[in-house]
Each structure stands twice: as structure tokens, then as C-alpha cells.
Design an enzyme around this catalytic site. Structure first.
Site, PDB file in Angstrom:
ATOM      1  N   GLY A 170      22.708   0.886  69.620  1.00 17.58           N
ATOM      2  CA  GLY A 170      23.130  -0.434  69.165  1.00 17.58           C
ATOM      3  C   GLY A 170      23.604  -1.287  70.322  1.00 17.58           C
ATOM      4  O   GLY A 170      23.628  -0.846  71.475  1.00 17.58           O
ATOM      5  N   GLY A 200      25.949  -5.313  71.364  1.00 22.86           N
ATOM      6  CA  GLY A 200      26.864  -6.358  70.917  1.00 22.86           C
ATOM      7  C   GLY A 200      28.195  -5.844  70.402  1.00 22.86           C
ATOM      8  O   GLY A 200      28.882  -6.544  69.655  1.00 22.86           O
ATOM      9  N   SER A 201      28.583  -4.622  70.787  1.00 21.42           N
ATOM     10  CA  SER A 201      29.833  -3.994  70.326  1.00 21.42           C
ATOM     11  C   SER A 201      29.865  -3.749  68.822  1.00 21.42           C
ATOM     12  O   SER A 201      30.936  -3.554  68.241  1.00 21.42           O
ATOM     13  CB  SER A 201      31.062  -4.841  70.735  1.00 21.42           C
ATOM     14  N   GLY A 235      30.063  -1.925  65.596  1.00 18.09           N
ATOM     15  CA  GLY A 235      30.539  -0.596  65.231  1.00 18.09           C
ATOM     16  C   GLY A 235      31.456   0.048  66.250  1.00 18.09           C
ATOM     17  O   GLY A 235      31.858   1.200  66.077  1.00 18.09           O
ATOM     18  N   ARG A 289      18.024  -4.316  80.293  1.00 22.76           N
ATOM     19  CA  ARG A 289      17.518  -5.635  79.905  1.00 22.76           C
ATOM     20  C   ARG A 289      18.393  -6.694  80.552  1.00 22.76           C
ATOM     21  O   ARG A 289      19.457  -6.390  81.115  1.00 22.76           O
ATOM     22  CB  ARG A 289      17.584  -5.797  78.380  1.00 22.76           C
TER      23      ARG A 289
END
Length: 409
Positions: A159, A161-162, A164, A284
Site C-alpha cells: 500500500g 499514502g500511509s 492503514g 517511483r
């Protein structure tokens, strides 16, 4: 002669999609966006961009769509963005390989996107990382936390974008967040697996890289714990020569350990008592506003240079000037409906004001990057002057949120 096209997978809520579309046009390319849901990317309608609905999780469907487009266009390159998940960039790598276009090694990207696998490879190479364990259920989470010692970070093994991610400072917070992740509320990209990590405490830095060149190192701040919601970013980071050299050395060690030798990478650090500790390696380009900050700070347009790499042209990574550029994020202090938002744009020294949401949008805080509803960027010759501009800009912002109606029992 066929029109040269750049294929872009998905987009970004925080503006990177717009940057790529604009840069592609400046380079004489026709941008075409492939997305599972083009309607969620506002810039597509605003910029009148060709967008095609296709399941971006289905490699065969993407291959068929790109093959169809090749009948009309000369596909110069394929790239994409980490939205809705890191798997998009792994898919980009596979498409580039299939069509014989410049791109990253798919195996390297996939290995890196698994945070546990990434941790293992870095640790085996002697790269400093936090203590960590992998857990597949609540019992394993509790055991791992006991072995590492509270406080710990709980995060999904895949995942961005922080999402979870939470700091758990005691047994109650640990149990609460474990229940959230395993209890059916959190939406998993892959099979449910939690990374339990030591909380590496210290200032946060990020190294932005293209190929094996460290373009710039930035510093970041987050809002209050237990979540990690962006508050502010500054380029270049206020580092000593020794600190910069050590972060550079560890960054290059990460690239070797993970076999990341093509394209953009951004590496997140905490500067701890033992020096730079790697929090995460992202194979990325960092999302907006990092590219804008780097361009303002040193004159390198990373988005344009990445596209040049994607289409097989030579990059120009020469620094053209030296400024301090900072971005501060606007984060709501309550849930509700955004009535209106205004300000900051007229303040001298402000380089950019971007709102990610429109008036009347519902705001529901999640404790991750999606909580940010806009950013303001300022740049000047000195850190002190930039900080003052940014503060004046934020002081000028006015907005209104109407709380959601409560239901009386």
C-alpha cells in the site's frame, strides 16, 4: 506519420497526473490516460484529455488496449502513477517489457512493493532498517509487538499514502488498530498481512532519485500522532555535509540491494541515534507537490526528465539555481461538508495554491494522506523567508466546514 503518444496508467488526486499530461504536451506527445474510473480524476475533464476506461488490474486487458492504440498512434512510452495502489507501477513495468519500451525491471518493482520482502532484502544487504516482524493474525501481531517493544508501527505489507499505518503506543491502541486492519473495515490490496515495526524516532527525510543520481533530499513533518498525515515538506533539507553524505550512501545501498537501476525512486528516512534508518523505498516518482518543490529549489523538472527516460531520450539533470521551497498541507480539523475555501493565492512569494476537493465535497478523515485537501507552495532564496511567506499564506486562508448532521437515538 503517426502521432507520438504517451500512455499513462491511472492518475493522482494530489496533482501528479496533471503534471505528466502538461509535460507530455510540452515534449510534443499526445497523452492518453488508461483508468479503471476516469471520472475520479478531475484533471481529465478540465484538461480535455483522452481517457479510456479499462481495468488497470488486468494486464491482458491493458495489453489489448495498448495494442489497439498502436494501430492509430506511435506509442513512444508507457508510465503511470501510484494510484490506487503501488501495483499500478508494477503493471507499467510489465507493459513496457511486453512492448519493448524503456522501463523498470518488473521483478524489481514487484519485490519492492512488498514491504516485508523489501525489509528482508535491505536488512540482508546491511542497510539500516527498523526492527520488524510479519503478522497474519492478531496473535502474531501481539507477539511481534512484545518482541520488538512498544511503541510500534502497524502497517499493511502493501500500500501507499500511509493508508492503514498507525503508531501504537500501548496495548489498547495495538488491539484497536489490529482489529481495524483484520476486522473487515480496511480494504486490502493483497492478502491481509501486517508489518509490525519498531518506531524509528527522529527527523524525517526523503531522497528523490532518478537512475542512480540523488537529485535532492527533502525534509518533512507530520501532523500529531498516532497517524502520519503530511503537514509540511521543504527542499533542500537542512542537513550538514556529513548527514547528506550518509543519506546518499544509504540511498545508493538501497538501489543496489533492491536492483533498482532505472527510473525514479524516492527513499524515506528517519534520522535516529544510529543515523539514517530507511523507513521505505518507493520505486517511483514521489507524488505532488514534491516534483514542484524540487523544480523550484534547484531547477530540475523531474516529471519531464522521467518522461524523457520513458521515451528513450537523454535526461538533463543539471541544477540551475538554489532556493528553499516549502509546501504546507491543509488538513481539516473535523468531518463534514466543505462549504467553501479561499485564500493564499495573492500572497507575494506563493508559487502554487492547489485544492484537491471542490465546494460541497464530503470530508471524512481517515488518518492518512487522503486527509489532505490542498497545499500551498512558497519559494525564496532563504529558509527563513520561505517559512515567513508560507505562514502569511496560511494565515490568509479562510474556509468553512458544516458538520454532518447527527442522528438522535
Amino acid at each position: 506519420m503517426s502521432t507520438k503518444a504517451l500512455i499513462l496508467l491511472e492518475g493522482s488526486r494530489m496533482g501528479t497526473g496533471t503534471l505528466y499530461v502538461q509535460a507530455a504536451k510540452r515534449l510534443g506527445l499526445h497523452p492518453i490516460v488508461l483508468s479503471a474510473d476516469p471520472a475520479r480524476h478531475n484533471y481529465l475533464a478540465t484538461d480535455n484529455i483522452d481517457a479510456i476506461r479499462v481495468d488497470t488490474d488486468d494486464l491482458d486487458a491493458l495489453i489489448r488496449e495498448c495494442s489497439r492504440l498502436r494501430a492509430t498512434y506511435d506509442i513512444a512510452g508507457i508510465t503511470g502513477f501510484p494510484y490506487p495502489g503501488e501495483s499500478v507501477y508494477a503493471t507499467v513495468a510489465k507493459l513496457c517489457q511486453y512492448f519493448g519500451l524503456p522501463g523498470p525491471n518488473p521483478a524489481s518493482i514487484e519485490r519492492c512493493c512488498d514491504k516485508f520482502n523489501q525489509r528482508q532484502m535491505l536488512a540482508e544487504a546491511g542497510v539500516p532498517v527498523p526492527a520488524y516482524r510479519l503478522a497474519a493474525n492478531a496473535t502474531e501481531v501481539e507477539r511481534a509487538a512484545a518482541e520488538i517493544g512498544l511503541p510500534v508501527i502497524l502497517k499493511p505489507a502493501a500500500g501507499n499514502g500511509s493508508c492503514g499505518v498507525r503508531l501504537c503506543r500501548d496495548a489498547e491502541e495495538l488491539a484497536e488498530h489490529t482489529m481495524y486492519l483484520f476486522g473487515g473495515t480496511y480494504i486490502w490490496e493483497t492478502s491481509p498481512r501486517i508489518l509490525v515495526e519498531e518506531f524509528a524516532q527522529g527527523p524525517y527525510f526523503v531522497a528523490d532519485i532518478l537512475g542512480n543520481i540523488i537529485i535532492e533530499i527533502g525534509a518533512g513533518e507530520f501532523g500529531p500522532p498516532p497517524h502520519f498525515v503530511y503537514r509540511e515538506y521543504t527542499y533542500p533539507a537542512p542537513l550538514t555535509d556529513d548527514q547528506r553524505a550518509r543519506i546518499t550512501d544509504v540511498s545508493l545501498s538501497c538501489l543496489r540491494a533492491l536492483d533498482l537501476n532505472w527510473g525514479p525512486t524516492n527513499i524515506e528516512f528517519r534520522w535516529t541515534e544510529r543515523g539514517p534508518v530507511v523507513i521505505e523505498v518507493n520505486p517511483r516518482l514521489a507524488g505532488s507537490p514534491d516534483p514542484q518543490l524540487i523544480q523550484l529549489a534547484c531547477g530540475i523538472d523531474l516529471v519531464t526528465e522521467h518522461i524523457k527516460l520513458v521515451i528513450g531520450e537523454k535526461c538533463d539533470l543539471r541544477k540551475r539555481h538554489s532556493q528553499t521551497a516549502s509546501a504546507r498541507f491543509l488538513v481539516p480539523d473535523r468531518d463534514g461538508t466543505l462549504d467553501w475555501i479561499d485564500g493564499a493565492a495573492g500572497v507575494p512569494g506563493v508559487a502554487e495554491v492547489t485544492w484537491y476537493v471542490k465546494s460541497k465535497a464530503p470530508l471524512i478523515r481517515k488518518g492518512d494522506a487522503r486527509d489532505c485537501i490542498g497545499h500551498v507552495i512558497a519559494a525564496s532564496p532563504t529558509p527563513t523567508q520561505t517559512a515567513a511567506i508560507l505562514q502569511r499564506a496560511f494565515d490568509s486562508i479562510t474556509w468553512s466546514i458544516t458538520p454532518f448532521p447527527t442522528i438522535d437515538e
